[in-house]
Design a protein around this motif. Structure first.
Motif, PDB file in Angstrom:
ATOM      1  N   SER A   1      -7.498   9.443   6.895  1.00 40.30           N
ATOM      2  CA  SER A   1      -6.984   9.352   5.523  1.00 40.30           C
ATOM      3  C   SER A   1      -5.470   9.196   5.505  1.00 40.30           C
ATOM      4  N   GLU A   2      -4.793  10.010   6.285  1.00 35.29           N
ATOM      5  CA  GLU A   2      -3.327   9.957   6.305  1.00 35.29           C
ATOM      6  C   GLU A   2      -2.818   8.616   6.830  1.00 35.29           C
ATOM      7  N   LEU A   3      -3.409   8.149   7.928  1.00 33.21           N
ATOM      8  CA  LEU A   3      -2.944   6.885   8.514  1.00 33.21           C
ATOM      9  C   LEU A   3      -3.268   5.701   7.609  1.00 33.21           C
ATOM     10  N   ALA A   4      -4.444   5.721   6.971  1.00 30.94           N
ATOM     11  CA  ALA A   4      -4.806   4.645   6.051  1.00 30.94           C
ATOM     12  C   ALA A   4      -3.890   4.663   4.820  1.00 30.94           C
ATOM     13  N   THR A   5      -3.624   5.846   4.300  1.00 33.79           N
ATOM     14  CA  THR A   5      -2.722   5.964   3.145  1.00 33.79           C
ATOM     15  C   THR A   5      -1.329   5.465   3.496  1.00 33.79           C
ATOM     16  N   ASN A   6      -0.830   5.843   4.657  1.00 33.93           N
ATOM     17  CA  ASN A   6       0.493   5.370   5.084  1.00 33.93           C
ATOM     18  C   ASN A   6       0.523   3.852   5.198  1.00 33.93           C
ATOM     19  N   ALA A   7      -0.543   3.288   5.743  1.00 34.30           N
ATOM     20  CA  ALA A   7      -0.596   1.827   5.863  1.00 34.30           C
ATOM     21  C   ALA A   7      -0.546   1.185   4.482  1.00 34.30           C
ATOM     22  N   LEU A   8      -1.307   1.719   3.542  1.00 34.06           N
ATOM     23  CA  LEU A   8      -1.325   1.144   2.194  1.00 34.06           C
ATOM     24  C   LEU A   8       0.025   1.289   1.492  1.00 34.06           C
ATOM     25  N   LEU A   9       0.638   2.442   1.627  1.00 30.66           N
ATOM     26  CA  LEU A   9       1.892   2.694   0.914  1.00 30.66           C
ATOM     27  C   LEU A   9       3.100   2.026   1.558  1.00 30.66           C
ATOM     28  N   HIS A  10       3.097   1.940   2.880  1.00 30.95           N
ATOM     29  CA  HIS A  10       4.307   1.510   3.575  1.00 30.95           C
ATOM     30  C   HIS A  10       4.129   0.312   4.506  1.00 30.95           C
ATOM     31  N   GLY A  11       2.913  -0.008   4.894  1.00 34.37           N
ATOM     32  CA  GLY A  11       2.745  -0.989   5.953  1.00 34.37           C
ATOM     33  C   GLY A  11       2.018  -2.265   5.601  1.00 34.37           C
ATOM     34  N   VAL A  12       1.449  -2.325   4.410  1.00 39.01           N
ATOM     35  CA  VAL A  12       0.653  -3.500   4.071  1.00 39.01           C
ATOM     36  C   VAL A  12       1.342  -4.262   2.937  1.00 39.01           C
ATOM     37  N   PRO A  13       1.914  -5.412   3.245  1.00 36.86           N
ATOM     38  CA  PRO A  13       2.518  -6.226   2.183  1.00 36.86           C
ATOM     39  C   PRO A  13       1.450  -6.712   1.200  1.00 36.86           C
ATOM     40  N   PRO A  14       1.852  -7.029  -0.024  1.00 40.22           N
ATOM     41  CA  PRO A  14       0.887  -7.559  -1.007  1.00 40.22           C
ATOM     42  C   PRO A  14       0.122  -8.754  -0.443  1.00 40.22           C
ATOM     43  N   GLY A  15      -1.178  -8.775  -0.744  1.00 37.72           N
ATOM     44  CA  GLY A  15      -2.023  -9.866  -0.278  1.00 37.72           C
ATOM     45  C   GLY A  15      -2.587  -9.673   1.113  1.00 37.72           C
ATOM     46  N   ARG A  16      -2.232  -8.596   1.754  1.00 33.37           N
ATOM     47  CA  ARG A  16      -2.729  -8.314   3.106  1.00 33.37           C
ATOM     48  C   ARG A  16      -3.508  -7.011   3.116  1.00 33.37           C
ATOM     49  N   GLY A  17      -4.033  -6.649   4.272  1.00 31.82           N
ATOM     50  CA  GLY A  17      -4.789  -5.423   4.409  1.00 31.82           C
ATOM     51  C   GLY A  17      -4.470  -4.750   5.726  1.00 31.82           C
ATOM     52  N   PHE A  18      -5.312  -3.808   6.119  1.00 33.47           N
ATOM     53  CA  PHE A  18      -5.120  -3.116   7.391  1.00 33.47           C
ATOM     54  C   PHE A  18      -6.444  -3.036   8.125  1.00 33.47           C
TER      55      PHE A  18
ATOM     56  N   ASP B   1      14.260  12.218   2.825  1.00 35.13           N
ATOM     57  CA  ASP B   1      13.104  11.324   2.879  1.00 35.13           C
ATOM     58  C   ASP B   1      11.920  11.943   2.158  1.00 35.13           C
ATOM     59  N   GLU B   2      11.246  11.128   1.360  1.00 30.33           N
ATOM     60  CA  GLU B   2      10.071  11.585   0.627  1.00 30.33           C
ATOM     61  C   GLU B   2       8.820  11.491   1.478  1.00 30.33           C
ATOM     62  N   GLY B   3       8.794  10.600   2.469  1.00 26.43           N
ATOM     63  CA  GLY B   3       7.592  10.363   3.247  1.00 26.43           C
ATOM     64  C   GLY B   3       7.629  11.047   4.591  1.00 26.43           C
ATOM     65  N   GLY B   4       6.586  10.795   5.362  1.00 27.59           N
ATOM     66  CA  GLY B   4       6.533  11.294   6.723  1.00 27.59           C
ATOM     67  C   GLY B   4       5.793  12.594   6.906  1.00 27.59           C
ATOM     68  N   ARG B   5       5.491  13.283   5.815  1.00 26.15           N
ATOM     69  CA  ARG B   5       4.822  14.575   5.953  1.00 26.15           C
ATOM     70  C   ARG B   5       3.379  14.422   6.422  1.00 26.15           C
ATOM     71  N   GLY B   6       2.742  13.324   6.080  1.00 27.08           N
ATOM     72  CA  GLY B   6       1.389  13.072   6.565  1.00 27.08           C
ATOM     73  C   GLY B   6       1.351  12.938   8.070  1.00 27.08           C
ATOM     74  N   LEU B   7       2.406  12.368   8.638  1.00 28.93           N
ATOM     75  CA  LEU B   7       2.454  12.234  10.098  1.00 28.93           C
ATOM     76  C   LEU B   7       2.681  13.575  10.784  1.00 28.93           C
ATOM     77  N   VAL B   8       3.319  14.519  10.102  1.00 28.86           N
ATOM     78  CA  VAL B   8       3.436  15.877  10.654  1.00 28.86           C
ATOM     79  C   VAL B   8       2.040  16.476  10.771  1.00 28.86           C
ATOM     80  N   LEU B   9       1.218  16.228   9.771  1.00 31.31           N
ATOM     81  CA  LEU B   9      -0.170  16.691   9.799  1.00 31.31           C
ATOM     82  C   LEU B   9      -0.940  16.029  10.940  1.00 31.31           C
ATOM     83  N   VAL B  10      -0.772  14.719  11.096  1.00 33.91           N
ATOM     84  CA  VAL B  10      -1.424  13.994  12.193  1.00 33.91           C
ATOM     85  C   VAL B  10      -0.982  14.588  13.528  1.00 33.91           C
ATOM     86  N   ALA B  11       0.313  14.833  13.678  1.00 33.96           N
ATOM     87  CA  ALA B  11       0.838  15.398  14.929  1.00 33.96           C
ATOM     88  C   ALA B  11       0.255  16.782  15.204  1.00 33.96           C
ATOM     89  N   ALA B  12       0.024  17.559  14.148  1.00 31.66           N
ATOM     90  CA  ALA B  12      -0.524  18.909  14.324  1.00 31.66           C
ATOM     91  C   ALA B  12      -2.007  18.890  14.675  1.00 31.66           C
TER      92      ALA B  12
END
Length: 135
Positions: free
Chosen positions: A52-69, A102-113
């Motif tokens: 969930s965290e990695l998919a959400t990060n991809a949608l919010l920060h890594g996927v330009p409009p018109g593309r996917g992951f 920074d507002e982001g990055g907290r999901g990756l702290v969870l992933v790291a844990a």
């Protein structure tokens, strides 16, 4: 970064840039665990949360409009590896490495844990953010 390990039994699914892709990715991960005989695995919830965290990060920060992951899951009998491939620029960092403003990055702290290992691999177009869970 950690070394990449080639894992067997790959499963992958492409998702569009839309909100419903995150729960769909979680369902796909759960289905993959069932397929591998890991439905009752003690770490299934941890892995699902990381998907969930990695998919959400991809949608919010890594996927330009018109593309996917792409969500790729692999299992070799000892390790389950989750990979999220996107075509966006930049390399994500966990909040503990980011500025306090920074507002982001907290999901990756969870992933790291939750994951045994995690990392980012840059590609010519985008990146792969991955996490591994040992059995």
């Amino acid at each position: 970064m950690n070394d990449v390990t080639e894992l067997l039994y790959p499963r992958e699914q492409f998702y569009a840039r839309e909100r419903r892709s995150v729960p769909a990715a979680r369902r796909f991960a759960a289905q993959s665990l069932r397929c591998w005989g890991l439905a009752d695995w003690a770490r299934a919830d941890d892995m699902s949360l990381c998907v969930s965290e990695l998919a959400t990060n991809a949608l919010l920060h890594g996927v330009p409009p018109g593309r996917g992951f792409l969500l790729r899951l692999r299992y070799d009998g000892d390790v389950v590896r989750v990979e999220v491939h996107d075509s966006g620029p930049g390399v994500p960092v966990a909040a503990e490495q980011a500025d306090d403003a920074d507002e982001g990055g907290r999901g990756l702290v969870l992933v790291a844990a939750l994951a045994d290992k995690w990392g980012v691999v840059e590609r010519a177009l985008g990146k792969v953010v991955w996490a591994e869970f040992g059995r």
